[in-house]
Design an enzyme around this catalytic site. Sequence first.
Site, PDB file in Angstrom:
ATOM      1  CG  HIS A  23      -4.094   4.497  -0.894  1.00  0.00           C
ATOM      2  ND1 HIS A  23      -3.398   3.471  -0.871  1.00  0.00           N
ATOM      3  CD2 HIS A  23      -4.589   4.960  -2.348  1.00  0.00           C
ATOM      4  CE1 HIS A  23      -2.821   2.885  -2.296  1.00  0.00           C
ATOM      5  NE2 HIS A  23      -3.498   4.095  -3.103  1.00  0.00           N
ATOM      6  CG  ASP A  41      -1.586   1.249   1.236  1.00  0.00           C
ATOM      7  OD1 ASP A  41      -1.480   2.434   0.833  1.00  0.00           O
ATOM      8  OD2 ASP A  41      -3.107   0.709   1.456  1.00  0.00           O
ATOM      9  CG  HIS A  42       1.588   3.975  -3.327  1.00  0.00           C
ATOM     10  ND1 HIS A  42       0.087   4.206  -3.406  1.00  0.00           N
ATOM     11  CD2 HIS A  42       1.512   5.553  -3.607  1.00  0.00           C
ATOM     12  CE1 HIS A  42      -0.530   5.142  -3.609  1.00  0.00           C
ATOM     13  NE2 HIS A  42      -0.038   6.484  -3.641  1.00  0.00           N
TER      14      HIS A  42
HETATM   15  C1  BG6 Z   1      -3.632   5.458  -6.084  1.00  0.00           C
HETATM   16  C2  BG6 Z   1      -4.778   5.177  -6.952  1.00  0.00           C
HETATM   17  O1  BG6 Z   1      -3.331   4.186  -6.149  1.00  0.00           O
HETATM   18  O2  BG6 Z   1      -2.749   6.072  -5.532  1.00  0.00           O
HETATM   19  C3  BG6 Z   1      -4.725   6.145  -7.925  1.00  0.00           C
HETATM   20  O3  BG6 Z   1      -5.155   3.681  -7.907  1.00  0.00           O
HETATM   21  C4  BG6 Z   1      -4.237   7.302  -6.512  1.00  0.00           C
HETATM   22  O4  BG6 Z   1      -5.981   6.764  -8.321  1.00  0.00           O
HETATM   23  C5  BG6 Z   1      -3.055   7.580  -6.028  1.00  0.00           C
HETATM   24  O5  BG6 Z   1      -4.505   8.338  -7.658  1.00  0.00           O
HETATM   25  C6  BG6 Z   1      -2.866   8.303  -5.463  1.00  0.00           C
HETATM   26  O6  BG6 Z   1      -1.626   8.389  -4.664  1.00  0.00           O
HETATM   27  P1  BG6 Z   1      -0.501   9.287  -3.906  1.00  0.00           P
HETATM   28  O7  BG6 Z   1       0.643   8.651  -4.061  1.00  0.00           O
HETATM   29  O8  BG6 Z   1      -0.231  10.336  -6.094  1.00  0.00           O
HETATM   30  O9  BG6 Z   1      -0.937  10.796  -4.096  1.00  0.00           O
END
Ligand code: BG6
Length: 500
Positions: A248, A185-186
């Site tokens: 997230h 989960d980044h």
């Molecule tokens: C991803 C979603 O996991 O996270 C995207 O699939 C979203 O739709 C993105 O834009 C948002 O991540 P970050 O790191 O750009 O805030």
Amino acid sequence: MNQKPEPCVLLIFGATGDLSRRKLIPALFSLHCRGLLPGGFAVLGCARSKMSADEFRAKMRKACTEFCNPAPSDQDWARFAPRLYYETGHFSDLSLFQRLNFALTKIDAAHHTAGNRLFYLATLPSFYAAVIQQLQAAALVNQKSGLPFTRILIEKPFGHDLETAVQLNNTLHKVFREDQIYRIDHYLGKETIQNILVFRFANAIFEPLWNRRYIDNIQITAAETIGVENRGGYYEETGVLRDMVQNHLLQTLALIAMEPPISFESEAVRDKKVEVFKVLRPIQGEAEVMRATVRGQYGSDEKGGVAAYRQENQVAPDSTTPTYVAMRVFVDNWRWQGVPFYIRTGKRLKQQYTTVVIQFARIPFCLFGQDQVCARIEPNRLILRVEPDEGISLSFGIKVPGTETDIDNTRMNFNYSSLYNGVIPTAYERLLADALRGYTALFARKDSVEHAWRFITPILDAWEKIPSPVFPNYPAGSDGPAAADQWIREDGRAWYSPNR
Ligand code: BG6
């Protein structure tokens, strides 16, 4: 925590895709330049596109030029490029996996990678099961603990609902032990998200206030200015709850709400997070879902210059997929009873920001006489800015200088950019480094993924049954549906806006 990354080969399935180009290879290159990769390390890319190792290297250099800051120098690239290899094939074809096995053994000899394997599933989710099964069939998985290790990194979406998430977990568990599985989960790799735990548990003054006695509500907002871009097909299947909330934003909520763990060891942290998921008050049944959520879908902007969601590529012209949600979540335990956690996220909003706002209770009594002066006193707010302008601020009331007693509200502010040369490693750098050293705290464990789906699935089910609002219900470039403002007003509260 074992700080030392182990030597290993990272085998990326889907190595020519967007994720690999934009995030993984740039993150690896940056780790390489900062000396954070182990001496024995190589990447074996694998995908369906036919190309040689040199062509793969050239493509990845282009990606790093586009997505690394600074772009690679010739010298740095010359040292990194020999670590990249490539193999073409179809994931359903066992002979591909036999060739991969052969290539891995050769790389072990050339790079001293000691037989350690890190598999990365960066493919479309529909290939996950096939790849996992083929890895086993080709005897590429060492299920014994100890060295050489085999680990698997798996990207979201982790399932489509509770049932499919359980199925995917079962498929994985036939081949890997739970401690070999790294579900990405980044958000958890973002510095400012990790800072939530440090901020809470490295400071003595906030924790005593971190509960229902002093906090009125918590707002977690991830506002995006981008639309669904070239991912219309994926988004039609997913929608905002699956795309952002199930993973997230619930993970962020868990870090805010969890009890102190007994240590910073992976399982201790993950145990406390899962306790939060277990006590999320269910939102189920049509009436309850209507009360607790607001859905939205973006239209075109006022000038008609931006495509409405329904005009995006691969999106149905009458699609009812939501691109915005606001929802009220309760955590049913002693600490949080009665404190609403408002979660809000959407695409094509006016401003790009992710924040967690801890809004403290109002003062119990105003001493300052006049009603207009008292009305100006705002409750204290602690604002954790995840992105952009990473930092923290705390707002409080002050006296306006002068002979009268008048009150204003101001902020104490900390910006990450003012420290550490403003360099903040990307989420994927941290997550890849952790996978190399076997630290799992920042990856989602089986039970937390399933609990998160258990919470989200009834909302998805109810949304299918309740006719959606008339979509589109917010123009691109706005703050979202007016109904979401009205809805929070009915709770006697207002959304935090970064511009105030
Ligand atoms: C991803 C979603 O996991 O996270 C995207 O699939 C979203 O739709 C993105 O834009 C948002 O991540 P970050 O790191 O750009 O805030």
